[in-house]
Design an enzyme around this catalytic site. Structure first.
Site, mmCIF file in Angstrom:
data_model
loop_
_atom_site.group_PDB
_atom_site.id
_atom_site.type_symbol
_atom_site.label_atom_id
_atom_site.label_comp_id
_atom_site.label_asym_id
_atom_site.label_seq_id
_atom_site.Cartn_x
_atom_site.Cartn_y
_atom_site.Cartn_z
ATOM 1 N N SER A 170 0.804 -2.468 12.541
ATOM 2 C CA SER A 170 -0.529 -2.472 13.139
ATOM 3 C C SER A 170 -0.471 -2.298 14.652
ATOM 4 O O SER A 170 0.122 -3.129 15.341
ATOM 5 C CB SER A 170 -1.226 -3.799 12.809
ATOM 6 N N LYS A 207 -11.426 -4.126 6.006
ATOM 7 C CA LYS A 207 -10.863 -3.564 7.236
ATOM 8 C C LYS A 207 -10.357 -2.131 7.037
ATOM 9 O O LYS A 207 -10.128 -1.423 8.014
ATOM 10 C CB LYS A 207 -9.737 -4.454 7.769
ATOM 11 N N ASP A 208 -10.194 -1.696 5.768
ATOM 12 C CA ASP A 208 -9.762 -0.319 5.491
ATOM 13 C C ASP A 208 -10.919 0.673 5.523
ATOM 14 O O ASP A 208 -10.689 1.887 5.562
ATOM 15 C CB ASP A 208 -9.083 -0.235 4.115
ATOM 16 N N ARG A 216 -6.900 -0.047 -6.236
ATOM 17 C CA ARG A 216 -5.551 0.428 -5.963
ATOM 18 C C ARG A 216 -4.582 -0.334 -6.862
ATOM 19 O O ARG A 216 -4.900 -1.375 -7.435
ATOM 20 C CB ARG A 216 -5.197 0.204 -4.491
ATOM 21 N N SER A 245 -1.548 -1.730 -6.061
ATOM 22 C CA SER A 245 -0.683 -2.753 -5.489
ATOM 23 C C SER A 245 -1.049 -4.130 -6.034
ATOM 24 O O SER A 245 -2.168 -4.358 -6.520
ATOM 25 C CB SER A 245 -0.805 -2.765 -3.963
ATOM 26 N N THR A 300 5.743 -5.015 12.233
ATOM 27 C CA THR A 300 4.318 -4.848 12.031
ATOM 28 C C THR A 300 3.973 -3.363 12.040
ATOM 29 O O THR A 300 4.553 -2.600 12.813
ATOM 30 C CB THR A 300 3.472 -5.573 13.099
ATOM 31 N N ARG A 355 6.025 -0.737 7.078
ATOM 32 C CA ARG A 355 5.098 -0.347 6.025
ATOM 33 C C ARG A 355 5.555 -0.983 4.724
ATOM 34 O O ARG A 355 6.627 -1.558 4.637
ATOM 35 C CB ARG A 355 5.071 1.179 5.860
ATOM 36 N N GLY A 356 4.732 -0.841 3.686
ATOM 37 C CA GLY A 356 5.098 -1.362 2.380
ATOM 38 C C GLY A 356 4.179 -2.478 1.942
ATOM 39 O O GLY A 356 3.375 -2.997 2.711
ATOM 40 N N ASN A 357 4.302 -2.868 0.667
ATOM 41 C CA ASN A 357 3.462 -3.943 0.155
ATOM 42 C C ASN A 357 3.952 -5.298 0.668
ATOM 43 O O ASN A 357 4.946 -5.381 1.394
ATOM 44 C CB ASN A 357 3.406 -3.907 -1.378
ATOM 45 N N VAL A 358 3.252 -6.354 0.300
ATOM 46 C CA VAL A 358 3.560 -7.685 0.826
ATOM 47 C C VAL A 358 4.996 -8.092 0.514
ATOM 48 O O VAL A 358 5.735 -8.573 1.376
ATOM 49 C CB VAL A 358 2.563 -8.722 0.272
ATOM 50 N N THR A 388 7.599 -6.229 -0.131
ATOM 51 C CA THR A 388 8.533 -5.408 0.638
ATOM 52 C C THR A 388 8.672 -5.934 2.056
ATOM 53 O O THR A 388 9.781 -6.014 2.609
ATOM 54 C CB THR A 388 8.062 -3.942 0.667
ATOM 55 N N ARG A 389 7.564 -6.314 2.664
ATOM 56 C CA ARG A 389 7.593 -6.810 4.037
ATOM 57 C C ARG A 389 8.280 -8.170 4.126
ATOM 58 O O ARG A 389 9.081 -8.403 5.029
ATOM 59 C CB ARG A 389 6.160 -6.884 4.581
ATOM 60 N N CYS A 419 -8.327 2.363 12.985
ATOM 61 C CA CYS A 419 -7.197 1.434 12.960
ATOM 62 C C CYS A 419 -6.065 1.872 13.878
ATOM 63 O O CYS A 419 -5.122 1.125 14.096
ATOM 64 C CB CYS A 419 -6.688 1.237 11.536
ATOM 65 N N ARG A 455 -1.819 -5.531 16.268
ATOM 66 C CA ARG A 455 -0.867 -6.639 16.348
ATOM 67 C C ARG A 455 0.207 -6.356 17.387
ATOM 68 O O ARG A 455 0.578 -7.232 18.176
ATOM 69 C CB ARG A 455 -0.228 -6.884 14.977
#
Length: 314
Positions: A122, A76-77, A6, A8, A120, A142-145, A147-148, A235, A125
């Site tokens: 998840s 985990k995906d 991917r 990212s 989160t 949501r979003g990449n690291v 962004t979070r 998930c 979580r």
């Protein structure tokens, strides 16, 4: 070898890590970027978008059509149902599987005042945070690291919860204000581990990738994913699981802990089991059946398989 990844920052970092280890073994490796459905849509909750597999399908398509020879996934995906024509040939040594809190002002989870906003994406979580009864206001994220993390830095949120492994791989652990104890929050099955998938018929690539496999990590994630497989959950189900190899009376022993929780935090079941690492699949499935007997299906959206179902290869 053409390695599919991917786009990212985290995915390319993980894939580069795998590529470098293959290069150290004498192989030539080229990274090929693939865009997945989960990368194209960064706003829809993952459970709505398609849950488990939303980051995987495009990479698998590229494997099947010969665009790439191997693909690196966050384990985990990966859906637990095996693919006839693909195989996870290598599971390298796992990073820290725990969850991490990144909060304003260096606060820990217990120090966040009631009403604090925590992001989160998840269900797992969310359910475990609700069960702690801290009075937190949970927000979909949501979003990449980056962004979070920006949501906290900009003051939009008081805290976010992320995987410690991802932050470690990106050299961002300095922003972590607390690594969450699994007693409070069990991680996702397979969290912190990578899966290197290849075409089942490609024996040369399978052999090359197998050199990266870590036996202890594979045993642990097989046990964790066996829980999901037996419960037929993805998930979108609030399930946490963590297996560890510990020293028992007769040598190495696999210790597995699992939680099934309701999304609103009003109930949860936590159970544990031990066994031999070689019996990881059986240990995970037996513990899943115990959870069903104890009422797990009343807490979470599960579709448990029959007790005599054929055990799947992981």
């Amino acid at each position: 070898m053409r390695l599919g990844t991917r786009r990212s920052a985290l995915a390319t970092t993980q894939s580069t890590w795998v590529a470098d280890r293959l290069r150290a073994l004498g192989h030539e490796v080229e990274l090929v970027e693939i865009t997945t459905a989960g990368d194209r849509d960064r706003t829809t909750p993952l459970a709505t978008l398609g849950g488990t597999g939303v980051f995987v399908s495009a990479l698998r398509d590229a494997l099947r059509d010969g665009t790439v020879d191997l693909a690196v996934h966050s384990l985990k995906d990966l859906p637990t149902t095996p693919e006839d024509d693909l195989v996870v040939a290598g599971i390298p040594q796992r990073e820290d599987p725990r969850d991490a809190l990144v909060a304003r002002d260096g606060l820990t989870l217990g120090e966040l005042p009631a009403g604090s906003t925590v992001g989160t994406g998840s269900p797992r979580r969310r359910a475990q945070l609700e069960a702690l009864g801290l009075g937190l206001e949970l927000r979909e994220l949501r979003g990449n690291v980056d962004t979070r993390l920006a949501k906290v830095a900009d003051g939009e949120l008081d805290a976010v919860v992320l995987a410690q492994a991802g932050l470690s791989r990106l050299s961002r652990t300095s922003v972590v204000t607390e690594v969450l104890d699994p007693i409070q929050m069990l991680p996702a099955p397979g969290q912190g581990a990578l899966a290197v998938e290849v075409r089942a018929a490609d024996t040369a690539t399978r052999t090359a990738v197998a050199a990266l496999d870590d036996a202890d990590t594979r045993a642990c994630v097989v046990a964790e994913r066996a829980v999901l497989a037996e419960l037929e959950a993805g998930c979108s189900a609030p399930i946490g699981a963590l297996a560890e190899i510990v020293l028992g009376d007769d040598g190495d022993e696999l210790s597995l802990r699992v939680v099934v929780a309701s999304l609103d935090g009003t109930g949860e079941l936590r159970r544990s089991a031990t066994g031999l690492p070689a019996d990881a699949e059986r240990v995970g499935r037996a513990l899943a059946r115990l959870l069903i007997e104890d009422g797990a299906a009343d807490l979470a959206p599960l579709t448990p398989s029959t007790p005599n179902a054929t055990e799947r290869d992981q």
